[in-house]
Enzyme design. Structure first.
Site, short mmCIF file in Angstrom:
data_model
loop_
_atom_site.label_atom_id
_atom_site.label_comp_id
_atom_site.label_asym_id
_atom_site.label_seq_id
_atom_site.Cartn_x
_atom_site.Cartn_y
_atom_site.Cartn_z
N HIS A 107 -19.27 32.81 85.84
CA HIS A 107 -18.45 32.15 86.94
C HIS A 107 -19.47 31.03 87.83
O HIS A 107 -18.97 29.97 88.13
CB HIS A 107 -17.47 32.78 87.57
N GLU A 166 -7.85 34.63 74.89
CA GLU A 166 -9.31 34.79 75.40
C GLU A 166 -9.69 36.08 74.72
O GLU A 166 -10.85 36.46 75.05
CB GLU A 166 -9.21 34.85 77.00
N ASP A 222 -14.34 33.83 77.45
CA ASP A 222 -13.90 35.35 77.16
C ASP A 222 -13.58 35.61 75.77
O ASP A 222 -14.26 36.74 75.27
CB ASP A 222 -12.67 35.68 78.09
N CYS A 268 -10.30 25.38 76.69
CA CYS A 268 -10.92 25.03 78.11
C CYS A 268 -11.90 26.07 78.37
O CYS A 268 -12.21 26.17 79.52
CB CYS A 268 -9.64 25.44 79.01
C1 PEP Z 1 -12.56 31.53 79.29
O1 PEP Z 1 -12.48 32.66 79.52
O2 PEP Z 1 -12.73 30.57 78.39
C2 PEP Z 1 -11.78 30.82 80.37
C3 PEP Z 1 -11.82 29.36 80.54
O3 PEP Z 1 -11.69 31.47 81.63
P1 PEP Z 1 -12.64 31.69 82.49
O4 PEP Z 1 -13.80 31.26 82.55
O5 PEP Z 1 -12.16 31.62 84.12
O6 PEP Z 1 -12.46 33.28 82.55
MG MG Z 2 -11.29 33.94 80.87
#
Ligand code: PEP
Ligand code: MG
Length: 579
Positions: free
Chosen positions: A192, A434, A458, A505
């Site tokens: 993140h 995910e 994920d 996303c």
């Molecule tokens: C993902 O897992 O692709 C996602 C967009 O969520 P995050 O990156 O916040 O886990």
């Molecule tokens: Mg995610």
């Protein structure tokens, strides 16, 4: 000059002075020296003590001359400490018996010593722990040229070097407005911290493994986020080259800027919606400026990771309502809190889990903390009265979780109605895909939702069993693995069959290398960090749908990630060689 390769996470290049951060985890690396080097490390230790003692004596005299006796007394403590034979003997013992490098032996000894002081009851002695830390810095500076500092010391613009940065540390650094870029030992593309860096356009390289032990505060660094390279104390030639790169990137950016008002559509008119991913509402403006036609992912958990406090329903409502105001009549997909994994609350209330990514994370946490979950849903539903708000549940891995979450949402809506609030009664509800379980059962999930968004960050980690934040396995983490591509193809097909809107996303959506493939797979909505929108749009506007479908068919026939990547690189360069 030393050049380190890691994982570039944000496309910029920056040149600046390093500041090496002290964190609990950022220890001097454990280094065992060969037997014939032990004497050398011992004399290095003696030299370090001597150099520190001379430095301190000089400083004490300077302060005494200026009449600062209190400060001079503090230096006297440092001097006495350095003259005491015991610490030096104990450190030498670690070098001789364990073959530790002088730097590692110093850091081990000093840390233990510091802890002893810190645990002593009186404030006077606790204060001494800081003095001991200062002595450690001086010693390390001589033995390895290393000095480490703390987060608050960002007084000047700097490139931060750290073992790792948590998302909240990064946000705190960004707030100082002095963060030029950063490089870390740990981390992967979709940790993140990396995602936030990409969103904020901060040049960064992660997963360098030993950058903290290779750089000293004050070194000049080049951070090349595009190629994942850090250059330490570059030569004049290198500096010139990178300064040219900075200029070139600015030119490319300026060309892309011209696309802002144009729609993201292929040469033959197939439209693709490009949305922005945000962690904080203040990023919305940037997304819209870069050409986003809405927000496809608002990662609300970051609101819970600031200031040691979870925002109340009313506080959240205000935040969401203001976000809607900025987004206007475009869509705003608010994802309920995805806490856990690498996103924990900073108040220490979180018990460490053995496998946090497989633990009480995300929707599981929400369903076990219903009052927090309800408060968030109430705030989101109330905000829906002001615009095109949509709610999305993260990390759904079984249909019952979706049903439970929807049930809580329906109860919240009933309560709000009784309380006389205005809101949109048909607020669209979506899930993130995910986990492999969700991808495999996408059809069932599609039947019970208005939209689905594939979270490849994920999905990749859970499918390939590779921790997305662990630099040691970063080379195994890839969206180009045929297993991932087959899952994506299946989810898109299932969604389309059920006439459920489908988007992607994860970071893959913003990587121009995959744009042609994703369009060829049938994706018509991609949500990404603001900084990636112009490049993805550029590619979409340079291809036809037939091109994209041809590329997809070929890619799906490959057996290895390497073939996929090489082919996609070639195809993408054919349409835009500045990728
Ligand atoms: C993902 O897992 O692709 C996602 C967009 O969520 P995050 O990156 O916040 O886990
Ligand atoms: Mg995610």
């Amino acid at each position: 000059m030393p050049l380190k390769r890691g994982i570039g996470v944000s496309s910029g290049v920056v040149i600046g002075d390093a500041l090496v951060l002290e964190t609990e985890e950022a220890r001097v690396p454990r280094r065992i020296v060969p037997d014939d080097q032990i004497d050398q490390e011992r004399s290095l230790l003696d030299r370090a003590f001597e150099a520190a003692r001379v430095q301190i004596a000089q400083e004490r005299e300077r302060f005494a001359e200026r009449g600062g006796t209190e400060l001079a007394d503090i230096f006297a403590f440092h001097e006495r400490w350095l003259e005491d034979p015991k610490p030096r003997k104990e450190i030498a013992y670690l070098i001789e018996t364990k073959a530790y490098s002088a730097a590692y032996a110093i850091s081990i000894f000093m840390r233990r010593y510091r802890r002893r002081f810190a645990e002593m009851g009186t404030p006077f002695l606790q204060e001494r722990a800081k003095d001991v830390q200062d002595i450690e810095r001086r010693l390390l500076h001589t033995v390895g040229g290393q000095t480490r500092q703390t987060l608050e010391e960002l007084h000047e613009p700097a490139v931060i070097i750290a073992h790792d940065l948590t998302p909240s540390q990064l946000v705190a650094l960004e707030r100082t407005k002095r963060l030029l870029g950063f490089a870390t030992d740990a981390g992967g593309t979709t940790s993140h911290t990396a995602i936030i860096a990409a969103g904020l356009g901060i040049p960064a390289v992660v997963g360098l493994e030993d950058i903290t032990s290779s750089v000293s505060s004050g070194d000049t660094l080049v951070i090349d986020g595009l190629h994942g390279v850090v250059v330490i104390n570059p030569t004049n030639d290198q500096l010139e080259r990178y300064a040219r790169d900075v200029d070139h990137l600015q030119e490319v950016r300026a060309t892309l800027e011209e696309l802002r008002e144009l729609s993201a559509q292929t040469k033959d008119g197939t439209k693709v919606e490009l949305l922005g991913n945000i962690e904080f509402p203040l990023e919305i403006k940037d997304c819209l400026q870069k050409g986003a036609t809405g927000i496809g992912l608002f990662r609300t958990e970051f609101l819970f990771m600031q200031d040691n406090h979870s925002p109340s329903e009313d506080e959240q409502f205000e935040i969401y309502r203001q976000a809607v105001n900025v987004v206007g009549n475009r869509p705003l997909v608010i994802r309920t809190m995805d806490l856990g994994g690498d996103k924990c609350q900073p108040d220490g209330s979180w018990d460490a889990e053995r496998n946090p990514f497989l633990g009480l994370r995300s929707i599981r946490y929400s369903l076990q903390n219903l009052s927090m979950f309800r408060a968030q849903l109430r705030a989101i539903v109330r905000a829906s009265a002001y615009g095109d708000v949509r709610v999305m549940f993260p990390l759904i891995s079984r249909i019952m979780e979706l049903r439970q979450a929807k049930f809580v949402l329906s109860l919240v809506a009933e309560d709000l109605e009784q309380d006389g609030y205005e809101f949109r009664s048909d607020i669209p509800v979506g899930v993130m895909i995910e986990t492999p379980a969700a991808a495999i059962c996408a059809r069932e999930l599609a039947r019970e939702t208005d939209f689905m968004s594939i979270g490849t960050n994920d999905l990749i980690q859970y499918t390939l069993a590779v921790d997305r934040t662990n630099e040691r396995v970063a080379q195994l983490y890839t969206p180009a693995d045929p297993s991932i591509l087959r899952l994506l193809r299946g989810v898109v097909r299932d969604a389309r069959r059920c006439r459920t809107a489908i988007s992607l996303c994860g970071e893959m959506a913003g990587d121009p290398l995959f744009t042609i493939l994703l369009v060829g797979m049938g994706l018509r909505t991609l949500s990404m960090a603001a900084g990636n929108i112009p490049r993805v749009k550029k590619i979409i506007r340079s291809i036809t749908l037939a091109d994209a479908e041809r590329v997809k068919r070929r890619v799906m026939s490959f057996e290895t990630e390497r073939e996929v990547l090489n082919y996609l690189r070639d195809e993408t360069r054919k349409v835009w060689d500045d990728i």
